[in-house]
Design a protein around this motif. Structure first.
Motif, PDB file in Angstrom:
ATOM      1  N   SER A  12     -15.942 -42.395   0.442  1.00  0.00           N
ATOM      2  CA  SER A  12     -16.930 -41.871  -0.138  1.00  0.00           C
ATOM      3  C   SER A  12     -18.207 -42.700  -0.538  1.00  0.00           C
ATOM      4  N   ARG A  13     -19.290 -42.271  -1.127  1.00  0.00           N
ATOM      5  CA  ARG A  13     -20.362 -42.867  -1.303  1.00  0.00           C
ATOM      6  C   ARG A  13     -19.869 -44.151  -2.200  1.00  0.00           C
ATOM      7  N   ASN A  14     -18.960 -43.893  -3.191  1.00  0.00           N
ATOM      8  CA  ASN A  14     -18.508 -44.892  -3.859  1.00  0.00           C
ATOM      9  C   ASN A  14     -17.480 -46.032  -3.170  1.00  0.00           C
ATOM     10  N   GLY A  15     -17.413 -45.724  -2.136  1.00  0.00           N
ATOM     11  CA  GLY A  15     -16.263 -46.580  -1.232  1.00  0.00           C
ATOM     12  C   GLY A  15     -14.848 -46.379  -1.429  1.00  0.00           C
ATOM     13  N   ASN A  16     -14.499 -45.203  -2.074  1.00  0.00           N
ATOM     14  CA  ASN A  16     -13.213 -44.413  -2.145  1.00  0.00           C
ATOM     15  C   ASN A  16     -12.609 -43.954  -0.837  1.00  0.00           C
ATOM     16  N   LYS A  17     -11.256 -44.086  -0.623  1.00  0.00           N
ATOM     17  CA  LYS A  17     -10.944 -43.732   0.459  1.00  0.00           C
ATOM     18  C   LYS A  17     -10.277 -42.182   0.232  1.00  0.00           C
ATOM     19  N   ILE A  18     -10.600 -41.223   1.165  1.00  0.00           N
ATOM     20  CA  ILE A  18     -10.377 -39.757   0.988  1.00  0.00           C
ATOM     21  C   ILE A  18      -9.413 -39.408   2.378  1.00  0.00           C
ATOM     22  N   ILE A  19      -8.361 -38.563   2.017  1.00  0.00           N
ATOM     23  CA  ILE A  19      -7.650 -38.240   3.035  1.00  0.00           C
ATOM     24  C   ILE A  19      -8.088 -36.652   3.290  1.00  0.00           C
ATOM     25  N   GLY A  20      -8.500 -36.522   4.450  1.00  0.00           N
ATOM     26  CA  GLY A  20      -8.898 -35.076   4.649  1.00  0.00           C
ATOM     27  C   GLY A  20      -8.215 -34.338   5.787  1.00  0.00           C
ATOM     28  N   GLU A  21      -8.034 -33.106   5.617  1.00  0.00           N
ATOM     29  CA  GLU A  21      -7.358 -32.202   6.751  1.00  0.00           C
ATOM     30  C   GLU A  21      -8.381 -31.121   7.305  1.00  0.00           C
ATOM     31  N   SER A  22      -8.452 -30.970   8.622  1.00  0.00           N
ATOM     32  CA  SER A  22      -9.159 -30.107   9.235  1.00  0.00           C
ATOM     33  C   SER A  22      -8.399 -29.303  10.426  1.00  0.00           C
TER      34      SER A  22
END
Length: 265
Positions: free
Chosen positions: A211-221
């Protein structure tokens, strides 16, 4: 969000709907098809009432004057059956202010008119140029009940259709306004589609992005572009769209969609 939305072709929108084929199929089958049938049947059956003049029976029956008419024709509509009875059109003529007036009257009373013949005199009631046969209510084929026919189907189908459209709009919104980012592929799993048609077949991709804040995000598509299986592997980076309003919302940018829509991503 971007000020200028990306162009998305209609074929891409259809593919978005196909990503969830079961809700889409139920939605369309239980809403659009019944509505189409109602329109067609209403047009067909409404033609049955076009062969006689429209009248206000109650008004003529209470305020009309009683006169005598002569039957000129009796036509039974054998191609229509209502509760085992065929409608009959009785044509007649009468004099009104010295002028001969011809009219028709449709009834569903086989027993009451069984003894009537062409040339017989009958009592009618006339009001302002409209008339009825005395003692016989007109047969009025109403198409109103057709409007009730699709209601049970709509109750079943509309939630599925709304669900499909809302899911399509979420991803379409990412296609048009999402910020381009890159996601690190964690896994790619093939998904089978519907039997025979293979609609809904594709690849489920899990990926990680910041994210813009450097947080790791797990996405599914989910994508129907199988080329990613040969072009990419685990830990490779792939382009994704990320919502500028909610960075937890994202989707894969497939090579096929990018080429088809001219995104050059």
């Amino acid at each position: 969000m971007n000020n200028t939305p990306r162009k998305v072709k209609f074929s891409t929108i259809l593919n978005l709907l196909k990503k969830k084929p079961i809700p889409m199929l139920f939605g369309f089958l239980f809403t659009l098809i019944p509505l189409f049938l109602v329109i067609v049947l209403s047009i067909v059956f409404s033609s049955f009432g076009n062969d006689t003049p429209e009248i206000d029976y109650e008004l003529i029956n209470t305020q009309g004057k009683e006169i005598t008419a002569e039957i000129t024709d009796i036509e039974t509509q054998y191609n229509v059956t209502i509760n085992g009875v065929h409608p009959t059109i009785i044509s007649y003529k009468y004099l009104e202010n010295g002028n001969e007036v011809h009219s028709k009257y449709k009834v569903l009373e086989e027993r009451k008119i069984a003894n009537l013949e062409i040339g017989d005199n009958v009592d009618i009631k006339e009001l302002n140029g409209n008339s009825i046969l005395k003692g016989l209510k007109p047969y009025d084929f109403s198409t109103g009940f057709f409007l009730l026919f699709p209601i049970p189907f709509l109750i079943i189908g509309l939630p599925f259709l709304i669900y499909s459209i809302l899911n399509m709009k979420k991803e379409l919104n990412l296609y048009k306004f999402g910020k381009v980012n890159k996601g690190k592929i964690i896994s790619m799993m093939p998904k089978s589609g519907l039997p025979f048609s293979n609609v809904g077949q594709g690849i489920i991709i899990h990926y990680e992005y910041e994210s813009r804040n450097g947080n790791k995000i797990i996405g599914e598509s989910f994508t129907t572009d199988f080329s990613i299986m040969s072009d990419k592997k685990k830990d490779d980076f792939t382009p994704i769209f990320v919502s500028t309003e909610n960075e937890n919302k994202s989707c894969i940018v497939s090579k096929l969609d990018s080429l088809r829509n001219g995104w050059n991503i």
